[in-house]
Scaffold this motif. Structure first.
Motif, PDB file in Angstrom:
ATOM      1  N   ILE A  81      -6.356   0.407   2.726  1.00  0.00           N
ATOM      2  CA  ILE A  81      -5.815  -0.908   3.083  1.00  0.00           C
ATOM      3  C   ILE A  81      -4.916  -0.795   4.316  1.00  0.00           C
ATOM      4  O   ILE A  81      -4.968  -1.633   5.212  1.00  0.00           O
ATOM      5  CB  ILE A  81      -5.031  -1.495   1.883  1.00  0.00           C
ATOM      6  CG1 ILE A  81      -6.008  -1.798   0.748  1.00  0.00           C
ATOM      7  CG2 ILE A  81      -4.267  -2.741   2.275  1.00  0.00           C
ATOM      8  CD1 ILE A  81      -7.129  -2.747   1.137  1.00  0.00           C
ATOM      9  N   ALA A  82      -4.126   0.280   4.358  1.00  0.00           N
ATOM     10  CA  ALA A  82      -3.269   0.468   5.535  1.00  0.00           C
ATOM     11  C   ALA A  82      -4.126   0.568   6.795  1.00  0.00           C
ATOM     12  O   ALA A  82      -3.815  -0.049   7.820  1.00  0.00           O
ATOM     13  CB  ALA A  82      -2.412   1.723   5.359  1.00  0.00           C
TER      14      ALA A  82
ATOM     15  N   ASP B  51      -7.550   8.493 -11.082  1.00  0.00           N
ATOM     16  CA  ASP B  51      -6.728   7.315 -10.792  1.00  0.00           C
ATOM     17  C   ASP B  51      -5.733   7.584  -9.669  1.00  0.00           C
ATOM     18  O   ASP B  51      -5.544   6.760  -8.787  1.00  0.00           O
ATOM     19  CB  ASP B  51      -5.985   6.860 -12.060  1.00  0.00           C
ATOM     20  CG  ASP B  51      -6.872   5.980 -12.916  1.00  0.00           C
ATOM     21  OD1 ASP B  51      -8.038   5.772 -12.511  1.00  0.00           O
ATOM     22  OD2 ASP B  51      -6.423   5.503 -13.970  1.00  0.00           O
ATOM     23  N   ASN B  52      -5.138   8.774  -9.713  1.00  0.00           N
ATOM     24  CA  ASN B  52      -4.210   9.133  -8.631  1.00  0.00           C
ATOM     25  C   ASN B  52      -4.897   9.096  -7.285  1.00  0.00           C
ATOM     26  O   ASN B  52      -4.400   8.495  -6.337  1.00  0.00           O
ATOM     27  CB  ASN B  52      -3.669  10.547  -8.864  1.00  0.00           C
ATOM     28  CG  ASN B  52      -2.306  10.501  -9.503  1.00  0.00           C
ATOM     29  OD1 ASN B  52      -1.582   9.530  -9.333  1.00  0.00           O
ATOM     30  ND2 ASN B  52      -1.972  11.533 -10.240  1.00  0.00           N
TER      31      ASN B  52
ATOM     32  N   LEU C 290       1.624   2.209  -3.394  1.00  0.00           N
ATOM     33  CA  LEU C 290       0.521   2.895  -4.078  1.00  0.00           C
ATOM     34  C   LEU C 290       0.620   4.407  -3.889  1.00  0.00           C
ATOM     35  O   LEU C 290       0.327   5.175  -4.803  1.00  0.00           O
ATOM     36  CB  LEU C 290      -0.836   2.404  -3.573  1.00  0.00           C
ATOM     37  CG  LEU C 290      -1.197   0.949  -3.830  1.00  0.00           C
ATOM     38  CD1 LEU C 290      -2.608   0.662  -3.366  1.00  0.00           C
ATOM     39  CD2 LEU C 290      -1.062   0.589  -5.300  1.00  0.00           C
ATOM     40  N   PHE C 291       1.049   4.853  -2.681  1.00  0.00           N
ATOM     41  CA  PHE C 291       1.214   6.299  -2.484  1.00  0.00           C
ATOM     42  C   PHE C 291       2.312   6.813  -3.418  1.00  0.00           C
ATOM     43  O   PHE C 291       2.242   7.883  -3.967  1.00  0.00           O
ATOM     44  CB  PHE C 291       1.646   6.655  -1.052  1.00  0.00           C
ATOM     45  CG  PHE C 291       0.797   6.051   0.020  1.00  0.00           C
ATOM     46  CD1 PHE C 291      -0.567   5.933  -0.154  1.00  0.00           C
ATOM     47  CD2 PHE C 291       1.366   5.625   1.200  1.00  0.00           C
ATOM     48  CE1 PHE C 291      -1.346   5.385   0.843  1.00  0.00           C
ATOM     49  CE2 PHE C 291       0.597   5.083   2.194  1.00  0.00           C
ATOM     50  CZ  PHE C 291      -0.763   4.958   2.022  1.00  0.00           C
TER      51      PHE C 291
ATOM     52  N   SER D 158       0.836  -1.201   0.000  1.00  0.00           N
ATOM     53  CA  SER D 158       0.000   0.000   0.000  1.00  0.00           C
ATOM     54  C   SER D 158       0.875   1.256   0.000  1.00  0.00           C
ATOM     55  O   SER D 158       0.505   2.272  -0.578  1.00  0.00           O
ATOM     56  CB  SER D 158      -0.977  -0.015   1.176  1.00  0.00           C
ATOM     57  OG  SER D 158      -0.290   0.088   2.398  1.00  0.00           O
TER      58      SER D 158
ATOM     59  N   GLY E 160      -4.561   2.932  -1.031  1.00  0.00           N
ATOM     60  CA  GLY E 160      -3.402   2.610  -0.198  1.00  0.00           C
ATOM     61  C   GLY E 160      -3.690   2.907   1.267  1.00  0.00           C
ATOM     62  O   GLY E 160      -3.454   2.077   2.143  1.00  0.00           O
TER      63      GLY E 160
ATOM     64  N   GLY F 291       1.045   6.314  -7.266  1.00  0.00           N
ATOM     65  CA  GLY F 291      -0.221   6.920  -7.665  1.00  0.00           C
ATOM     66  C   GLY F 291      -0.880   6.089  -8.738  1.00  0.00           C
ATOM     67  O   GLY F 291      -0.803   4.865  -8.734  1.00  0.00           O
TER      68      GLY F 291
ATOM     69  N   PHE G 201      -5.894   5.429  -6.303  1.00  0.00           N
ATOM     70  CA  PHE G 201      -4.757   4.581  -5.922  1.00  0.00           C
ATOM     71  C   PHE G 201      -4.238   4.983  -4.545  1.00  0.00           C
ATOM     72  O   PHE G 201      -4.029   4.135  -3.681  1.00  0.00           O
ATOM     73  CB  PHE G 201      -3.623   4.690  -6.950  1.00  0.00           C
ATOM     74  CG  PHE G 201      -3.679   3.617  -7.995  1.00  0.00           C
ATOM     75  CD1 PHE G 201      -3.066   2.390  -7.785  1.00  0.00           C
ATOM     76  CD2 PHE G 201      -4.364   3.822  -9.181  1.00  0.00           C
ATOM     77  CE1 PHE G 201      -3.123   1.394  -8.745  1.00  0.00           C
ATOM     78  CE2 PHE G 201      -4.432   2.828 -10.145  1.00  0.00           C
ATOM     79  CZ  PHE G 201      -3.804   1.617  -9.929  1.00  0.00           C
ATOM     80  N   ILE G 202      -4.050   6.280  -4.358  1.00  0.00           N
ATOM     81  CA  ILE G 202      -3.504   6.730  -3.075  1.00  0.00           C
ATOM     82  C   ILE G 202      -4.518   6.492  -1.959  1.00  0.00           C
ATOM     83  O   ILE G 202      -4.190   5.969  -0.896  1.00  0.00           O
ATOM     84  CB  ILE G 202      -3.085   8.214  -3.163  1.00  0.00           C
ATOM     85  CG1 ILE G 202      -1.997   8.366  -4.235  1.00  0.00           C
ATOM     86  CG2 ILE G 202      -2.581   8.717  -1.815  1.00  0.00           C
ATOM     87  CD1 ILE G 202      -1.690   9.786  -4.615  1.00  0.00           C
TER      88      ILE G 202
END
Lengths: 376, 257
Positions: free
Chosen positions: B176-177, B165-166, A368-369, A365, B173, A372, B169-170
């Motif tokens: 999930i974290a 999308d950016n 992912l940051f 994850s 992340g 992007g 996705f972020i």
């Protein structure tokens, strides 16, 4: 071009039908034999299953089986498990998590993951695939260990009185005590509480005043505050062992200049509560003190001869051999005077792979940051 | 510091944010807008900091307290995204959404419980909740961007696809974290990392819905059609966050405080 997309559509329908067929088979099993007994996955079935799934990573991606690792399949499976989970999240008292169709979908997801990991491995480029691998292999590991792996988990509840040693426990939902491979001596149970509070209550409805925005005053000697149009002072606060807390309060009405004072107490299992009436409907009352922290000072013995002294509290279990001892409950009627402590004992041999999976996905994850929405 | 002073800080921050956003649109120099918005963020953060200090535990327990953080984070995310992509509308939108949450907190506070029960006293408490709220803020922004893209004619979505999308996705992340930190915490507190508790079920549904979006292109779903998944996933997210306690299954939940 048209032919190609038609071909793709055909594969899509084939895959959809296959998944549907497996799911229907699950429903059929559910209908015929009823709820899935999770114990069938217990060791060594789960490790064999894990090895078989892992072996799927070596299947050729273009083969009949290998195609099941496609992204299309993963989308169908995700939609399917989402629908089942929505049912699980809406209908009270369902047991979807122990149903055959759910288990089959879970199994197909693990297979799909293993196959897709295998395909990437054949043409592995670290810079391109690290994020993919962390997320997908981590999830695979997590699903295997937390799914079929969890069939090896054992959990029991054990009540121990202060000064006593106990080695019998009860399973979840069972009332028959069973001899366990570990024993616990409870040296001391202790509990800290938050101060009880003074509230203004409407006796007919039980609502705390002012409505919607209740205000409460901490019960400590000298504390004061404002509830509705009453200014309240706690003159004395008295809380002795085994006795219910009680407070002598004085309330002054700002508008009418009337003053009332008297004892209030929330009571306990042998003392009645008392309130201070101010009008037909309204009275001052004391809330029960809420637990802040409860702790058991214990010695844990295992059959293998491990002896471990320590303190168990909520959020801080004690590990003894392959067992973990959790502070679960106490005699809630007696509150801080409780002389017994209830422990939850958990044996979870797959916890290491579970944590490994969690760490991998956690790192995934983070990627992912970093990346992007950039496509691989 | 207490909730009774919230209205002054909130009003001050909102005035700074609105005038700052307006300055971004009207003024030739971006500096004024930047200064005003940053000032509003500092003022709002100051309230949270002071409230935290006076409570002895992070204000992350009640619904009202999580809304407080959301009000701040949605503006932070909107502003950071504005700095990166220069979308003024996103800044304006996040200020409006923040206003809604500020108003809810003023009108229906749900802030009266301040005692922290033992299960919540954990080092995982702050990261678990903040990371989730940060994710919610990004997903909220992505949802608006997706609706705008859908509202535009096909082919005229511009850079919105890249932005969406950016954000997803972020945001995913963070989602999930947050979920995994919750799992580790649950193992410490309740002896099991996952029990399909109603809140967990809905968190799973939310994550799975976003995964469908992230994998949609592999199933030959066009970028534009895939956008429809985003508001749907956001509805699931809202149920997870705010809706679960109103569902019939909530009585079985260990996540209700």
């Amino acid at each position: 071009m048209a032919g190609k997309s038609k071909g793709k559509q055909e594969t899509f329908i084939r895959e959809l039908l296959f998944i549907l067929a497996v799911t229907i088979a699950g429903f059929a099993l559910q209908f015929v034999i009823g709820t899935l007994d999770f114990a069938i996955f217990a060791w060594p079935v789960n490790i064999v299953l894990a090895a078989t799934l892992l072996a799927l990573a070596f299947v050729k991606p273009d083969s009949f089986v290998g195609k099941f690792g496609s992204g299309r399949v993963s989308v169908i499976l995700l939609v399917s498990i989402t629908i089942m989970s929505v049912y699980m999240g809406l209908v009270p008292g369902n047991d979807v998590k122990h149903s055959w169709p759910f288990a089959f979908t879970y199994l197909m997801i693990m297979a799909n993951l293993a196959l897709t990991i295998g395909r990437r491995l054949r043409n592995f480029k670290l810079k391109r695939d690290y994020s993919f691998m962390l997320n997908h292999f981590g999830l695979f590991l997590l699903l295997v260990a937390a799914g079929p792996g969890s069939a090896d988990m054992q959990r029991y509840f054990m009540r121990v009185a202060e000064g006593q040693t106990e080695w019998r426990g009860e399973g979840e939902g069972s009332q028959t005590p069973k001899e366990l491979p570990l024993a616990i001596t409870l040296n001391d149970f202790s509990m800290e509480e938050y101060s009880p509070r003074i509230a203004l209550i409407d006796k007919t409805t039980g609502d705390t005043q002012p409505l919607g925005k209740p205000s409460l005053i901490e019960c400590e000697e000298g504390s004061e505050g404002l509830i509705s149009e009453w200014s309240v002072v706690v003159d004395t606060f008295d809380y002795r062992p085994r006795m219910a807390p009680r407070a002598y309060i004085t309330a002054t009405n700002k508008a009418g200049n009337s003053v009332v004072s008297g004892w209030v107490s929330c009571g306990n299992h042998f003392q009645p509560f008392s309130v201070l009436d101010i009008s037909g409907n309204l009275c001052f009352a004391m809330t029960f003190p809420e637990p802040k922290k409860f702790t058991s000072d214990v010695v844990v013995y295992t059959k293998k001869g491990v002896e471990k002294k320590g303190v168990v509290e909520v959020n801080s279990p004690l590990t003894a051999g392959s067992w973990k001892v959790y502070q679960y409950s106490y005699d809630t009627r007696a509150g801080r005077d409780s002389e017994i402590s209830v422990f939850e004992l958990v044996y979870d041999p797959w916890i290491i792979p579970v944590y490994a999976g969690i760490i991998l996905v956690m790192l995934g994850s983070l990627t992912l940051f970093w990346r992007g929405g950039k496509k691989e | 510091m207490s909730w009774s002073e919230f209205i002054y800080f909130a009003a001050g921050s909102l005035i700074l944010w609105y005038s700052g956003t307006l300055a971004l649109y009207k003024s030739k120099k971006a500096m004024w807008g930047n200064l005003l918005i940053a000032g509003g963020i500092l003022l709002f953060a100051a309230f949270i900091g002071l409230l935290w200090g006076s409570m002895d535990h992070p204000p992350l327990r009640t619904m009202g307290e999580t809304r407080l953080w959301y009000s701040l984070f949605i503006v932070l995310v909107g502003y950071a995204t504005y700095l990166r992509w220069k979308y003024k509308w996103l800044m304006a939108y996040s200020v409006v959404v923040s206003t809604v949450f500020v108003l809810v907190n003023l009108l229906k506070p749900e802030i009266h419980t301040t005692n922290l029960m033992p299960a919540l006293q954990s080092i995982w408490f702050v990261p678990h909740v903040t990371v989730y709220i940060l994710s919610y803020a990004m997903m909220g922004a992505a949802t608006i961007a997706a609706l705008i893209a859908l509202w535009r004619e096909e082919g005229k979505e511009g850079e919105l696809f890249a932005l969406i999308d950016n954000l997803i996705f972020i945001g995913f992340g963070f989602l999930i974290a947050g979920m995994l930190m919750g799992a580790i915490w649950a193992k410490e507190a309740w002896g099991d990392y996952w029990t399909w508790d109603p809140k967990e079920v809905w968190a799973f549904i939310t994550a799975a819905s976003y995964l469908v979006y992230l994998h949609a292109s592999y199933a030959n779903i066009s970028k534009r059609k895939a956008l429809i998944i985003i508001p749907l996933a956001f509805i699931m997210l809202m149920i997870t966050w705010l809706g679960v306690e109103y569902l019939a299954v909530a009585q079985e939940s260990i996540h209700s405080y």
